[in-house]
Enzyme design. Structure first.
Site, PDB file in Angstrom:
ATOM      1  CG  ASP A  54      21.145  29.240  35.424  1.00 45.38           C
ATOM      2  OD1 ASP A  54      20.451  29.309  34.381  1.00 45.38           O
ATOM      3  OD2 ASP A  54      20.886  29.872  36.451  1.00 45.38           O
ATOM      4  CE1 TYR A  87       8.347  28.997  24.770  1.00 50.82           C
ATOM      5  CE2 TYR A  87       6.308  28.795  23.525  1.00 50.82           C
ATOM      6  CZ  TYR A  87       7.463  28.228  24.037  1.00 50.82           C
ATOM      7  OH  TYR A  87       7.732  26.903  23.810  1.00 50.82           O
ATOM      8  CE  LYS A 112      10.776  27.904  22.254  1.00 49.75           C
ATOM      9  NZ  LYS A 112      11.982  27.064  22.421  1.00 49.75           N
TER      10      LYS A 112
HETATM   11  N1  NAD Z   1       5.850  21.241  25.954  1.00 49.51           N
HETATM   12  C1  NAD Z   1       5.392  21.839  24.867  1.00 49.51           C
HETATM   13  O1  NAD Z   1       4.181  21.833  24.592  1.00 49.51           O
HETATM   14  C2  NAD Z   1       6.340  22.520  23.893  1.00 49.51           C
HETATM   15  C3  NAD Z   1       5.821  22.929  22.666  1.00 49.51           C
HETATM   16  C4  NAD Z   1       6.665  23.549  21.749  1.00 49.51           C
HETATM   17  C5  NAD Z   1       7.982  23.751  22.068  1.00 49.51           C
HETATM   18  N2  NAD Z   1       8.457  23.357  23.283  1.00 49.51           N
HETATM   19  C6  NAD Z   1       9.875  23.619  23.538  1.00 49.51           C
HETATM   20  O2  NAD Z   1      10.526  22.391  23.810  1.00 49.51           O
HETATM   21  C7  NAD Z   1      11.612  22.606  24.712  1.00 49.51           C
HETATM   22  C8  NAD Z   1      11.478  21.665  25.908  1.00 49.51           C
HETATM   23  O3  NAD Z   1      10.215  21.877  26.502  1.00 49.51           O
HETATM   24  P1  NAD Z   1       9.615  20.920  27.647  1.00 49.51           P
HETATM   25  O4  NAD Z   1       8.145  20.935  27.469  1.00 49.51           O
HETATM   26  O5  NAD Z   1      10.341  19.638  27.710  1.00 49.51           O
HETATM   27  O6  NAD Z   1       9.944  21.842  28.928  1.00 49.51           O
HETATM   28  P2  NAD Z   1      10.201  21.453  30.449  1.00 49.51           P
HETATM   29  O7  NAD Z   1       9.950  22.715  31.212  1.00 49.51           O
HETATM   30  O8  NAD Z   1       9.472  20.212  30.839  1.00 49.51           O
HETATM   31  O9  NAD Z   1      11.779  21.131  30.441  1.00 49.51           O
HETATM   32  C9  NAD Z   1      12.700  22.141  30.145  1.00 49.51           C
HETATM   33  C10 NAD Z   1      14.077  21.717  30.617  1.00 49.51           C
HETATM   34  O10 NAD Z   1      14.966  22.804  30.379  1.00 49.51           O
HETATM   35  C11 NAD Z   1      15.696  23.076  31.553  1.00 49.51           C
HETATM   36  N3  NAD Z   1      16.015  24.488  31.643  1.00 49.51           N
HETATM   37  C12 NAD Z   1      15.165  25.540  31.634  1.00 49.51           C
HETATM   38  N4  NAD Z   1      15.838  26.683  31.837  1.00 49.51           N
HETATM   39  C13 NAD Z   1      17.147  26.349  31.979  1.00 49.51           C
HETATM   40  C14 NAD Z   1      18.324  27.088  32.236  1.00 49.51           C
HETATM   41  N5  NAD Z   1      18.296  28.403  32.462  1.00 49.51           N
HETATM   42  N6  NAD Z   1      19.497  26.421  32.297  1.00 49.51           N
HETATM   43  C15 NAD Z   1      19.550  25.093  32.135  1.00 49.51           C
HETATM   44  N7  NAD Z   1      18.459  24.335  31.926  1.00 49.51           N
HETATM   45  C16 NAD Z   1      17.265  24.962  31.851  1.00 49.51           C
HETATM   46  C17 NAD Z   1      14.757  22.675  32.701  1.00 49.51           C
HETATM   47  O11 NAD Z   1      15.464  22.434  33.907  1.00 49.51           O
HETATM   48  C18 NAD Z   1      14.097  21.435  32.134  1.00 49.51           C
HETATM   49  O12 NAD Z   1      14.842  20.260  32.402  1.00 49.51           O
HETATM   50  C19 NAD Z   1      11.554  24.095  25.094  1.00 49.51           C
HETATM   51  O13 NAD Z   1      12.440  24.824  24.284  1.00 49.51           O
HETATM   52  C20 NAD Z   1      10.115  24.465  24.754  1.00 49.51           C
HETATM   53  O14 NAD Z   1       9.999  25.853  24.493  1.00 49.51           O
HETATM   54  C21 NAD Z   1       7.666  22.737  24.202  1.00 49.51           C
END
Ligand code: NAD
Length: 247
Positions: A64, A149, A153
């Site tokens: 975590d 957010y 970033k």
């Molecule tokens: N989906 C989008 O449109 C998007 C766009 C730009 C950037 N991002 C970035 O890409 C990355 C991944 O995003 P995603 O869409 O796959 O998100 P998601 O929510 O589908 O997956 C995030 C993963 O991170 C894990 N996680 C979150 N908090 C945690 C913690 N405290 N400890 C351990 N694990 C933790 C979750 O369990 C999950 O498996 C993130 O940094 C997000 O900000 C996503």
């Protein structure tokens, strides 16, 4: 006879689902051993099992990232990776006037402080040739309804550049990938209205697939890629061009 080549290791945070999962799968295909770091034990264990059944070297370690002491303890007992991908992140929507200090603290703790602490602990042990790849977001340029957010970033972009400068002398290459909207749970859990608004702003008319982001990460992780430091690779379907796709 020459000694067998050591398989390079990649650690991927948030690797249990979404973009992280696609990165884990892609790096496995590219010949890396992978360790999936996530708080989602069931999904992480299942993915490691699936990949192992396919003949890949993948395992899951629960973490975590809100537990900052746990980060140092985990790194101390893991093998030293060649590549660290800081992908885990949290997101939520809240208009500017409704945000409170606690919203910032929670978001910064995961998206920024945990990323810094994990990078620092890993970089202390990384050998020259190591790579740190941070998943930022196109929103660092600015967006409505999630200032906390956006700020987190933008901090990831700043940290990427600072880390790139300070770790360059140790032979470690630090870069970031900034995705636009990607079809993952993070987006699926938004309201219909919020998702429609995202699509309307998308020059390509569709969201990125997690594999699109994984491709960019694979490029930066590849031992064939060199000489790139502190860059932010936008993978956003042209959204950061500012809408000027016409004349
Ligand atoms: N989906 C989008 O449109 C998007 C766009 C730009 C950037 N991002 C970035 O890409 C990355 C991944 O995003 P995603 O869409 O796959 O998100 P998601 O929510 O589908 O997956 C995030 C993963 O991170 C894990 N996680 C979150 N908090 C945690 C913690 N405290 N400890 C351990 N694990 C933790 C979750 O369990 C999950 O498996 C993130 O940094 C997000 O900000 C996503």
């Amino acid at each position: 006879m020459s000694a067998p080549l050591e398989q390079p290791l990649a650690l991927i945070t948030g690797g249990a689902r979404g973009i992280g999962r696609a990165i884990v799968e892609r790096l496995c295909e590219d010949g890396f051993a992978t360790i999936i770091l996530d708080r989602e034990q069931e999904a992480g264990t299942a993915l490691a099992g699936e990949l192992s059944d396919q003949g890949h070297n993948a395992r899951f370690e629960p973490i975590d990232l809100a537990d900052h002491d746990g980060i140092r303890e985990l790194v101390a007992r893991l093998p030293t990776p060649t590549v660290l991908v800081n992908n885990a992140g949290v997101f939520d929507n809240k208009p500017f006037f409704e945000l409170e200090g606690g919203d910032f603290t929670r978001m910064m703790n995961i998206n920024v402080t945990a990323l810094f602490l994990l990078s620092q602990a890993v970089a202390r042990r990384m050998r020259p040739g190591g790579r740190i790849i941070n998943i930022a977001s196109r929103v660092f340029l600015g967006a409505r309804n999630h200032a906390h957010y956006v700020a987190s970033k933008a901090a990831v972009v700043g940290l990427t550049r600072a880390m790139a400068m300070e770790l360059l002398p140790s032979g470690i290459m630090v870069n970031a990938v900034a995705p636009g909207a990607v079809a993952t749970e993070m987006v699926a859990t938004q309201s219909d209205e919020a998702r429609a608004a995202l699509l309307a702003l998308q020059p390509t008319g569709k969201l990125a697939a997690p594999a699109d982001i994984a491709n960019a990460v694979a490029f930066l992780a590849s031992p064939r890629t060199d000489f790139i430091y502190g860059q932010v690779l936008m993978v956003d379907g042209g959204k950061s061009l500012g809408g000027g796709l016409g004349l």
